[in-house]
Motif scaffolding. Structure first.
Motif, short mmCIF file in Angstrom:
data_model
loop_
_atom_site.label_atom_id
_atom_site.label_comp_id
_atom_site.label_asym_id
_atom_site.label_seq_id
_atom_site.Cartn_x
_atom_site.Cartn_y
_atom_site.Cartn_z
N ILE A 59 0.90 -1.26 -0.04
CA ILE A 59 -0.08 -0.06 -0.17
C ILE A 59 0.93 1.30 0.04
CG2 ILE A 59 -1.78 1.35 1.43
CD1 ILE A 59 -2.74 -1.37 2.24
N ALA A 60 1.94 1.34 0.81
CA ALA A 60 2.83 2.60 0.95
C ALA A 60 3.80 2.66 -0.76
CB ALA A 60 3.96 2.24 1.85
N VAL A 61 4.08 1.44 -1.11
CA VAL A 61 4.65 1.60 -2.36
C VAL A 61 3.74 2.09 -3.45
CG1 VAL A 61 5.76 0.55 -4.25
CG2 VAL A 61 6.69 0.02 -1.97
N LEU A 62 2.60 1.73 -3.64
CA LEU A 62 1.53 2.05 -4.47
C LEU A 62 1.03 3.43 -4.30
CD1 LEU A 62 -0.72 -1.11 -4.76
CD2 LEU A 62 0.89 -0.19 -6.45
N PHE A 69 1.60 6.16 -7.24
CA PHE A 69 0.46 6.97 -7.92
C PHE A 69 0.55 8.35 -7.29
CE2 PHE A 69 -1.58 2.49 -8.11
CZ PHE A 69 -1.33 2.53 -9.38
N GLY A 70 1.47 8.67 -6.44
CA GLY A 70 1.37 10.21 -5.85
C GLY A 70 0.41 10.42 -4.98
N ARG A 71 -0.23 9.47 -4.26
CA ARG A 71 -1.39 9.57 -3.38
C ARG A 71 -0.66 9.52 -1.90
NH1 ARG A 71 -6.52 8.16 -5.31
NH2 ARG A 71 -7.16 9.04 -3.75
N PRO A 72 -0.25 10.41 -1.18
CA PRO A 72 0.27 10.63 0.18
C PRO A 72 -0.83 10.00 1.10
CG PRO A 72 0.09 12.83 -0.43
CD PRO A 72 -0.28 11.75 -1.32
N GLU A 73 -2.07 10.02 1.07
CA GLU A 73 -3.08 9.65 1.96
C GLU A 73 -2.95 8.09 2.01
OE1 GLU A 73 -5.08 10.34 -2.10
OE2 GLU A 73 -3.94 11.53 -0.67
N PHE A 74 -2.31 7.23 1.15
CA PHE A 74 -2.14 5.76 1.30
C PHE A 74 -1.48 5.36 2.54
CE2 PHE A 74 -3.19 3.92 -3.26
CZ PHE A 74 -4.50 4.54 -3.24
N LEU A 75 -0.51 6.40 2.84
CA LEU A 75 0.54 5.96 4.03
C LEU A 75 -0.55 5.94 5.38
CD1 LEU A 75 3.60 8.16 3.21
CD2 LEU A 75 3.28 5.58 2.89
N ASP A 76 -1.43 6.94 5.43
CA ASP A 76 -2.50 6.86 6.55
C ASP A 76 -3.13 5.29 6.32
OD1 ASP A 76 -1.60 9.32 7.15
OD2 ASP A 76 -3.47 10.29 6.31
N ILE A 77 -3.71 5.04 5.32
CA ILE A 77 -4.30 3.59 5.15
C ILE A 77 -3.27 2.56 5.74
CG2 ILE A 77 -5.40 2.17 3.57
CD1 ILE A 77 -6.40 4.64 1.92
N ALA A 78 -1.95 2.65 4.95
CA ALA A 78 -1.28 1.59 5.46
C ALA A 78 -0.95 1.49 7.03
CB ALA A 78 0.30 1.89 4.66
N LEU A 79 -0.84 2.69 7.54
CA LEU A 79 -0.56 2.82 8.89
C LEU A 79 -1.69 2.10 9.82
CD1 LEU A 79 0.85 6.21 9.52
CD2 LEU A 79 2.05 4.00 9.83
N LEU A 80 -3.00 2.42 9.34
CA LEU A 80 -4.22 1.70 9.92
C LEU A 80 -4.18 0.34 9.81
CD1 LEU A 80 -6.98 2.28 11.25
CD2 LEU A 80 -7.97 2.61 9.08
N TYR A 81 -3.91 -0.11 8.56
CA TYR A 81 -3.90 -1.64 8.36
C TYR A 81 -2.77 -2.31 9.00
CZ TYR A 81 -4.20 -5.90 5.52
OH TYR A 81 -4.51 -7.10 5.35
N ALA A 82 -1.61 -1.68 9.28
CA ALA A 82 -0.72 -2.12 10.26
C ALA A 82 -1.19 -2.26 11.68
CB ALA A 82 0.44 -1.34 10.31
N LEU A 83 -1.86 -1.50 12.27
CA LEU A 83 -2.24 -1.47 13.46
C LEU A 83 -3.48 -2.61 13.55
CD1 LEU A 83 -2.66 2.50 14.47
CD2 LEU A 83 -1.49 0.24 15.60
N MET A 84 -4.40 -2.75 12.56
CA MET A 84 -5.27 -3.60 12.70
C MET A 84 -4.74 -5.12 12.45
SD MET A 84 -8.27 -1.87 10.17
CE MET A 84 -8.59 -3.46 9.27
N ASN A 85 -3.42 -5.28 11.67
CA ASN A 85 -2.89 -6.42 11.57
C ASN A 85 -2.24 -6.76 12.91
OD1 ASN A 85 -1.59 -8.61 10.32
ND2 ASN A 85 0.21 -7.48 9.96
N PHE A 86 -1.67 -6.00 13.50
CA PHE A 86 -1.09 -6.14 14.66
C PHE A 86 -1.85 -6.77 15.83
CE2 PHE A 86 0.36 -4.62 19.13
CZ PHE A 86 1.75 -5.36 19.14
#
Length: 93
Positions: A45-48, A52-69
């Motif tokens: 998600i972070a690489v994509l 694609f030039g979408r920095p808000e994907f990093l917020d989604i990646a962090l949320l997904y990391a917390l949910m995964n943990f």
């Protein structure tokens, strides 16, 4: 070009984690494979997002990391308690 190679490599590693998850001999191997898959999904998600030039994907990646943990910890606690209950039942017999 380098981001495309990174994306392909992440997808390959995710496929390998899926294979390990289905073939794992124990539940802990399967949970570890699910955790690996989740971690690589965060990286993907972070690489994509960068690709694609979408920095808000990093917020989604962090949320997904917390949910995964949290989900991996919850699953391991559940199976730990289930295993202790089974050991208690077998000791009573």
């Amino acid at each position: 070009m380098m981001l495309a190679v990174t994306t392909f490599t992440l997808l390959l590693v995710m496929a390998m984690a899926m294979i390990r998850g289905f073939a794992g001999p124990s539940i802990f191997d399967r949970v570890l494979a699910a955790n690996l898959f989740g971690t690589k999904t965060v990286l993907l998600i972070a690489v994509l997002g960068f690709l694609f030039g979408r920095p808000e994907f990093l917020d989604i990646a962090l949320l997904y990391a917390l949910m995964n943990f949290i989900s991996v910890i919850a699953i391991l606690r559940y199976f730990e308690n289930t295993q202790k209950a089974e050991e208690g039942r077998s000791a009573d017999e």
